[in-house]
Every structure is written in structure tokens, then in C-alpha cells.
Design a protein around this motif. Structure first.
Motif, short mmCIF file in Angstrom:
data_model
loop_
_atom_site.label_atom_id
_atom_site.label_comp_id
_atom_site.label_asym_id
_atom_site.label_seq_id
_atom_site.Cartn_x
_atom_site.Cartn_y
_atom_site.Cartn_z
N SER A 87 0.88 -1.33 -0.07
CA SER A 87 -0.17 0.10 0.05
C SER A 87 0.80 1.44 0.10
CB SER A 87 -0.89 0.03 1.22
OG SER A 87 -1.56 1.29 1.33
N PRO A 88 0.64 2.13 -0.76
CA PRO A 88 1.30 3.50 -0.91
C PRO A 88 0.84 4.42 0.26
CG PRO A 88 -0.39 3.55 -2.53
CD PRO A 88 -0.17 2.14 -2.03
N LEU A 89 -0.40 4.14 0.62
CA LEU A 89 -0.65 4.83 1.87
C LEU A 89 -0.31 4.53 3.29
CD1 LEU A 89 -2.93 7.16 3.05
CD2 LEU A 89 -4.59 5.20 3.19
N THR A 90 -0.26 3.15 3.30
CA THR A 90 0.35 2.55 4.69
C THR A 90 1.50 2.10 4.75
OG1 THR A 90 -0.68 0.61 4.42
CG2 THR A 90 -2.01 1.87 5.32
N GLY A 91 2.36 1.84 3.52
CA GLY A 91 3.43 1.07 3.69
C GLY A 91 3.42 -0.46 3.82
N ILE A 92 2.23 -1.01 4.18
CA ILE A 92 2.36 -2.21 4.49
C ILE A 92 1.51 -3.23 3.53
CG2 ILE A 92 2.71 -1.87 6.99
CD1 ILE A 92 -0.30 -2.17 7.44
N LEU A 93 0.79 -4.46 3.95
CA LEU A 93 -0.11 -4.92 3.13
C LEU A 93 -1.12 -4.22 2.92
CD1 LEU A 93 -1.08 -7.80 1.98
CD2 LEU A 93 -2.10 -8.63 4.24
N ASN A 106 -12.77 -0.72 -5.56
CA ASN A 106 -11.56 -1.55 -4.46
C ASN A 106 -11.21 -0.08 -4.20
OD1 ASN A 106 -11.59 -3.20 -7.26
ND2 ASN A 106 -10.89 -4.46 -5.56
N GLY A 107 -11.75 0.42 -2.82
CA GLY A 107 -11.37 1.67 -2.39
C GLY A 107 -10.26 1.81 -1.53
N ARG A 108 -9.94 0.67 -0.54
CA ARG A 108 -9.06 1.12 0.43
C ARG A 108 -7.65 0.72 -0.02
NH1 ARG A 108 -10.57 1.96 6.12
NH2 ARG A 108 -9.79 3.92 5.08
N THR A 109 -6.67 1.31 0.78
CA THR A 109 -5.23 1.18 0.79
C THR A 109 -4.68 1.64 -0.47
OG1 THR A 109 -5.30 -0.99 -0.15
CG2 THR A 109 -5.41 -0.80 2.18
N GLY A 110 -5.14 2.39 -1.45
CA GLY A 110 -4.64 3.17 -2.26
C GLY A 110 -4.25 2.38 -3.68
N MET A 111 -4.91 1.29 -3.96
CA MET A 111 -4.67 0.32 -5.19
C MET A 111 -4.95 1.20 -6.48
SD MET A 111 -3.73 -2.56 -3.95
CE MET A 111 -3.06 -1.32 -2.78
N GLY A 112 -5.60 2.32 -6.65
CA GLY A 112 -5.52 3.07 -7.72
C GLY A 112 -4.17 3.72 -7.84
N ALA A 113 -3.51 4.03 -6.74
CA ALA A 113 -2.26 5.03 -6.91
C ALA A 113 -1.32 4.08 -7.59
CB ALA A 113 -1.86 5.56 -5.71
N VAL A 114 -1.40 2.54 -7.05
CA VAL A 114 -0.55 1.75 -7.77
C VAL A 114 -0.56 1.65 -9.21
CG1 VAL A 114 0.65 -0.61 -7.52
CG2 VAL A 114 -0.36 0.49 -5.45
N GLY A 123 -1.84 3.55 9.72
CA GLY A 123 -1.99 4.38 8.67
C GLY A 123 -3.15 4.27 7.74
N LEU A 124 -4.01 3.56 8.02
CA LEU A 124 -5.40 3.18 7.25
C LEU A 124 -6.56 3.98 8.33
CD1 LEU A 124 -6.70 2.40 4.68
CD2 LEU A 124 -7.24 0.30 6.18
N ASP A 125 -7.19 4.97 7.49
CA ASP A 125 -7.96 5.60 8.37
C ASP A 125 -9.16 4.66 8.68
OD1 ASP A 125 -6.76 8.24 7.83
OD2 ASP A 125 -7.32 7.36 5.85
N VAL A 126 -9.81 4.65 9.94
CA VAL A 126 -10.73 3.72 10.49
C VAL A 126 -12.02 4.02 9.90
CG1 VAL A 126 -9.24 3.57 12.81
CG2 VAL A 126 -11.35 5.25 12.74
#
Length: 598
Positions: free
Chosen positions: A85-91, A186-194, A422-425
Motif C-alpha cells: 500500500s502506498p498509503l500505509t506502507g504495509i499489506l 476497490n477503495g481502501r489502501t490506495g490500489m488506484g495509486a499503484v 496508517g489506514l483511516d478507521v
């Protein structure tokens, strides 16, 4: 090799070299993974350099389906996208329904693995045995629907399914989304940015290779049982009428509807923004994902906009969470977010966080290029969302997410960002749903409920709670007792649902699936030998693997926690008044059940 359920192939695409290859996968590899999220996570663990830049060439992005995707099983339309994830840096991963997953299944590819970076914007046209690399600079800035329409017209085939990014993904907003079927996100964790970082505008797919099943008769019988269970469910009519927006009133009634950035759990103007208000005023028809008998999605017409949705998270994000009673504005935002490709939760978090910080005097307008945001100021919110989408002006900083932006300010301001890892609740206050609070804390992709979705704590089924989880308190939303056992159970069903693949709103939240009927479905589908005990074992193995992968990314036990607000500040009114979350106690119990050592 195997014949049933699985396609038995993976497609590897190298954008840098503009080439592809098809590989076979073995029964030994896929059986303990099943597919979907479990298989994607294994692939990421095996093949990704954990130190790679999430927006660099070395990140890989994986599209995955399961053995039952697109089958006769109701609500089996989902596919999973996975990357660092570009937002969190993790899975990072995210699921979506619609029709893209079933069409991918028809190609015979269980996974599509994309590496490298194209020199300029392009899209992929994938069929059973071929991949075309098609220039797409003419699609720069186009919406999801515009992109989908163009591709279908160009190829003269309106059955093509398209997963695309909008302007937010092109500008690499760290919480940008991938959208398919026009509005399935597919909204969460920034897959669109990838995808944006790889200059990949869209993936278009058309299959002609239907799956075969080991025992179609049994699969039909088991699927019909599930179909009947869904239809007879006591929430069927409510979910059909309102979809997930039923949660607006449901959560407000128990005092946990996020209002003014979780400072309150009761919204005084709920009647203006509820799912019922939306359905009665603007809804014109129901819609559904592929082969779903619930039809929980809604199509609306409001002023000069018509669109599908919104889901609860978007509706709450752009009403009570930002202090707004303006329902038409929320519907406008739903259209914009889905067509530009933005995650509504993370978009609203950075906005609501600024609103609260400015209210408290922690951030001045001068700190943000003159930006001043107050509760309910929808004109300013509209303006800033557009700036985020195109990374214009101060929107460039906000596009990096609330946690990253907060590092420019005081520790007090940083503590007000409501995130985990890093992921907003999500929009459910854990002070009134303790098992959900534990789920946010331990979720492998960050502040998320879908890793377990422990709805059972809201059922008040005390006798069943004692039998299944050792204590009646597991069915008491305000108690921490028994919640670790509940989450350990629910996270395995959630992971199975993501691996088959099926909608969790139905399979898990409606208590449709269990280890017994899942094993029956998988046996009829694949002809392999799945038992309830074996399913529990392999799901535990996958959960362990997620933890190991995140440890490679630097995640530790200290990261499995909640924002300070939920731990030390109680709500001042409503049915959840006075409650906080003893998160350390629940996480300790959760670790013991997993036999994890800190």
C-alpha cells in the motif's frame, strides 16, 4: 494438474517490456490457499521486495479470483486486488463486486500479476490467451464510465468488463481507488495509486472459458440452500430497501454514528441524512452485483446527477462525520468519488481531521495555504475534494492522507488522526462495538472492520454466545469479554469469504456461511477434499502469513492498537455514553488464542 473450479493458470504482465506469459499452477500450491485474498497474500509474500517503493516499478499488483467466483453460488461476484500500500506502507488489498471478477474467471486466470511501468498511459485488453497493450493518453482525466464506454465502443463489445482509475489514480493520490462495473470500488489502501504509478489506466477483460465443476448437482443443491437462507433472512427486506445505508439509523440508535469526527455518536439531524430519507426521496430502482439475489445497491436521481449508491461509508463520511445535514451534497460527492476514483473514508478523514484541529486551534488557515474548514461547510469541502483529486494547491498535501499530513503539526494534532497502521478507521465508533474495535486494531491492512466483521456482538444471542465463544458477553456490544474468541472465529470466515470469493455483507454479516457449508461448496466445486477442520487450519496459516508479511514491512505488536480517543475519551451522551475500549486487554487475549509471541 486439476480440472475443476480453478482456472489453473496465472497471467504475468510486464508493463515495462510490454510482454506477458501464462503459467500453470499446481494443485499443491492452490489447495491450501483456495484463491482470492489468501492466494494474493501468498504471492506478495513470496515475490515482493518488502523494501520497495509502493509507487515504484518494483511493486507488484495482483488481481485474484477464487474457485467459486461467478458461479451459481449467490453473491459470488468478488475479486481481490493486492499490492504494497502506498498509503500505509504495509499489506494493501481491497475487494469489489460487480461483474469484473466473474468475467476474469471466464478467462481461466486465477491471478493476473502486473509488474513494471509503462512509458506512457495505456490500458490492457485481456482475453483467454492474449494481452494487448493499447495506448490510452486520450483517456487522461476521463471518468470511470467514460473510460469504460470508450473501451467497449473501440472493441465493439459491450460485454467487456473494465476496471479503471480516474483522475485521482492518475495523480497518485495515496488513497485513490480502482473502480469497475461503473461504480464497484476497490477503495481502501490506495490500489488506484499503484495502477497510476505504473501508467496503467485500465484493465479490460473478456473471457470465453467457463469454469467446470466437479459435482454440479451438489453445487446447485448447496447454492440453492444458501439462496433460500438469504431470502428468508429477517433482514432481507431492510437490506433490499436500504442496502448498507440502513446503518445510518442503526448506528445512531446505539450512539455510535461518527458525528463531527467521532466527537459525538448521536446525530441530531439523522432524519435528514438517513438511508430511509435517501430511499424515499431519491432512489429510483435497485441494482445488484453479478448473480446476487439481494439487490442491495440503489440507483438515485438527485438534481442534475444520477448514479449508483452510495454505500453507508460514503453517506456517513460526507454527512454526519463532517457535520453536514446536506443529503444532496453527499450524493454529489458519491458521484465524484466513484468517477474520479477516491476512497470516501480516507478522503473524509483528512477533511474532518482538519475541521477538528482548526476548531481546537491546533492548525491555523495560514498553515494550509489559507484553507479554513468548518463543520458543514459543503462549498469548501467540494472545493478541497477537487483539489485533492488533481493534487492542486493544498490538495497536493491532503492527497498524501491525514497521517502523513499530520506530521507537519503538533503531537496533539497527530493524535487526532483516527487511523490504525496508517489506514483511516471506518465509520463505526469502537467505543460501542468492542469486537469491532479489536478488529480495527489487529487488521492486517490497518483500521478496518472487514478483516473479521464480528456482527455477532450486536445480536444479543446470549445462549448461542456462551456455547460458541464461552461467554454470554460475546453478544454484548459494550463488553470486552469473549471478543477475542469472537474475532478469531469471524476473521477466519471473513478470510474464507474473500478466498472463495463472496460478498461479506451476505456471507458473514447475515451469518450465512460456516465451515461446514463452505467445505461442502468447495468440495462440490473443486473435487478436492476440504473439511471444516482443514479450513480452520489453512485460514490460521494464512493469518499467520499476513502477520509475517507485515513484520517484513516493519509492523510490531505496538501497532495493534487504537487511536487514543477511543481508549481514553468517552462519549458524553447516548446509549454508549461513558464507554471506552480496553484495547490492550483484548489484543493480549487475541495473541494468546493465536499462540503468537510478541
Amino acid at each position: 494438474m486439476f480440472r475443476y473450479g480453478f482456472g489453473g493458470r496465472i497471467l504475468r504482465i510486464n508493463l515495462t517490456e510490454k510482454n506477458f506469459k501464462i503459467e500453470r499452477i499446481s494443485t499443491n500450491w492452490i489447495k491450501p490457499l483456495i484463491g482470492g485474498r489468501t492466494a494474493n497474500t501468498q504471492r506478495l509474500y513470496d515475490e515482493l521486495d518488502s523494501n520497495c517503493d509502493p509507487l515504484g516499478m518494483d511493486n507488484i499488483i495482483i488481481f485474484g479470483v477464487g474457485p467459486l467466483t461467478g458461479s451459481i453460488l449467490p453473491a459470488s461476484a468478488y475479486f481481490i486486488v493486492t499490492a504494497k500500500s502506498p498509503l500505509t506502507g504495509i499489506l494493501g488489498d481491497s475487494a469489489a463486486g460487480g461483474s469484473f471478477g466473474p468475467e476474469m474467471k471466464q478467462t481461466g486466470f486465477d491471478q493476473i500479476i502486473i509488474t513494471g511501468k509503462a512509458k506512457e498511459l495505456l490500458y490492457l485488453m485481456i482475453t483467454d490467451n492474449e494481452v494487448e497493450f493499447i495506448p490510452a493518453t486520450n483517456l487522461t482525466g476521463k471518468t470511470i464510465i467514460e473510460t469504460t464506454s470508450y473501451i467497449r465502443k473501440k472493441h465493439k463489445d459491450y460485454a467487456i468488463q473494465v476496471a479503471a482509475i480516474g483522475a485521482a489514480g492518475e495523480h497518485k493520490v495515496l488513497y485513490s481507488a480502482i473502480v469497475s462495473s461503473g461504480n464497484r470500488v476497490n477503495g481502501r489502501t490506495g490500489m488506484g495509486a499503484v495502477l497510476g504509478s505504473k501508467n496503467l489506466k485500465a484493465i479490460a477483460i473478456r473471457g470465453s472459458n467457463p469454469a467446470e465443476y466437479a459435482n454440479p448437482t451438489i453445487l446447485k443443491q448447496e447454492s440453492e440452500k444458501i439462496h433460500s437462507t438469504i431470502m428468508k433472512h429477517n433482514e432481507y427486506a431492510k437490506r433490499y430497501q436500504l442496502g448498507t445505508t440502513m446503518l445510518m439509523n442503526d448506528l445512531n440508535n446505539i450512539g455510535i454514528l461518527p458525528t463531527n469526527h467521532f466527537q459525538d455518536g448521536v446525530c441530531d439531524y439523522i432524519e435528514k441524512i438517513s438511508g430511509e430519507k435517501l430511499a424515499n426521496t431519491y432512489k429510483v430502482k435497485n441494482k445488484s452485483c453479478f448473480n446476487c439475489n439481494l439487490h442491495c445497491s440503489r440507483y438515485y436521481i438527485c438534481e442534475n446527477k444520477e448514479a449508483e449508491g452510495p454505500e453507508y461509508e460514503t453517506l456517513c463520511s460526507f454527512t454526519s462525520k463532517i457535520g453536514s445535514s446536506n443529503l444532496p451534497f453527499a450524493l454529489e460527492m458519491n458521484y465524484w468519488l466513484n468517477q474520479m476514483g477516491l476512497d470516501s473514508i480516507s478522503t473524509s478523514e483528512v477533511i474532518a481531521w482538519i475541521m477538528e484541529c482548526q476548531e481546537r486551534g491546533l492548525i491555523q488557515p495560514d498553515n494550509l495555504d489559507g484553507l479554513e474548514l468548518t463543520w458543514g461547510d459543503t462549498d469548501k469541502v467540494r472545493e478541497i475534494v477537487k483539489k485533492i483529486t488533481f493534487r492542486e494547491g493544498i490538495g497536493d498535501k491532503l492527497a498524501n492522507g491525514a497521517r502523513n499530513l499530520s506530521r507537519e503539526f503538533s503531537e496533539e494534532a497527530q493524535k487526532l488522526v483516527l487511523h490504525v497502521k496508517g489506514l483511516d478507521v471506518i465509520n463505526g465508533d469502537p467505543r460501542g462495538i468492542k469486537a469491532y474495535g479489536l478488529t480495527y486494531a489487529i487488521a492486517s491492512r490497518g483500521g478496518d472492520h472487514l478483516r473479521a466483521e464480528p456482527f455477532f456482538e450486536l445480536t444479543n444471542r446470549k445462549e448461542e454466545a456462551k456455547r460458541r465463544f464461552g461467554t454470554e458477553k460475546a453478544a454484548d456490544r459494550l463488553s470486552e469479554e469473549g471478543k477475542a474468541a469472537l474475532v478469531v472465529y469471524s476473521e477466519k470466515i471473513a478470510l474464507l469469504t474473500d478466498s472463495m470469493t463472496m460478498c461479506k455483507n451476505i456471507g458473514l454479516c447475515m451469518d450465512i456461511l460456516n465451515f461446514e457449508n463452505i467445505s461442502d461448496l468447495l468440495n462440490a466445486c473443486t473435487g478436492l477434499d476440504y473439511t471444516p477442520d482443514y479450513l480452520q487450519k489453512i485460514m490460521n496459516d494464512s493469518i499467520d502469513l499476513q502477520r509475517k508479511l507485515n513484520q517484513k514491512f516493519g509492523v510490531t505488536r505496538e501497532d495493534d492498537t487504537l487511536p487514543e480517543r477511543f481508549v481514553s475519551e468517552s462519549l458524553n451522551r447516548g446509549p454508549t455514553k461513558g464507554s471506552t475500549v480496553d484495547i490492550d486487554k483484548m489484543v493480549d487475549e487475541y495473541y494468546k488464542l493465536h499462540e503468537w509471541i510478541d
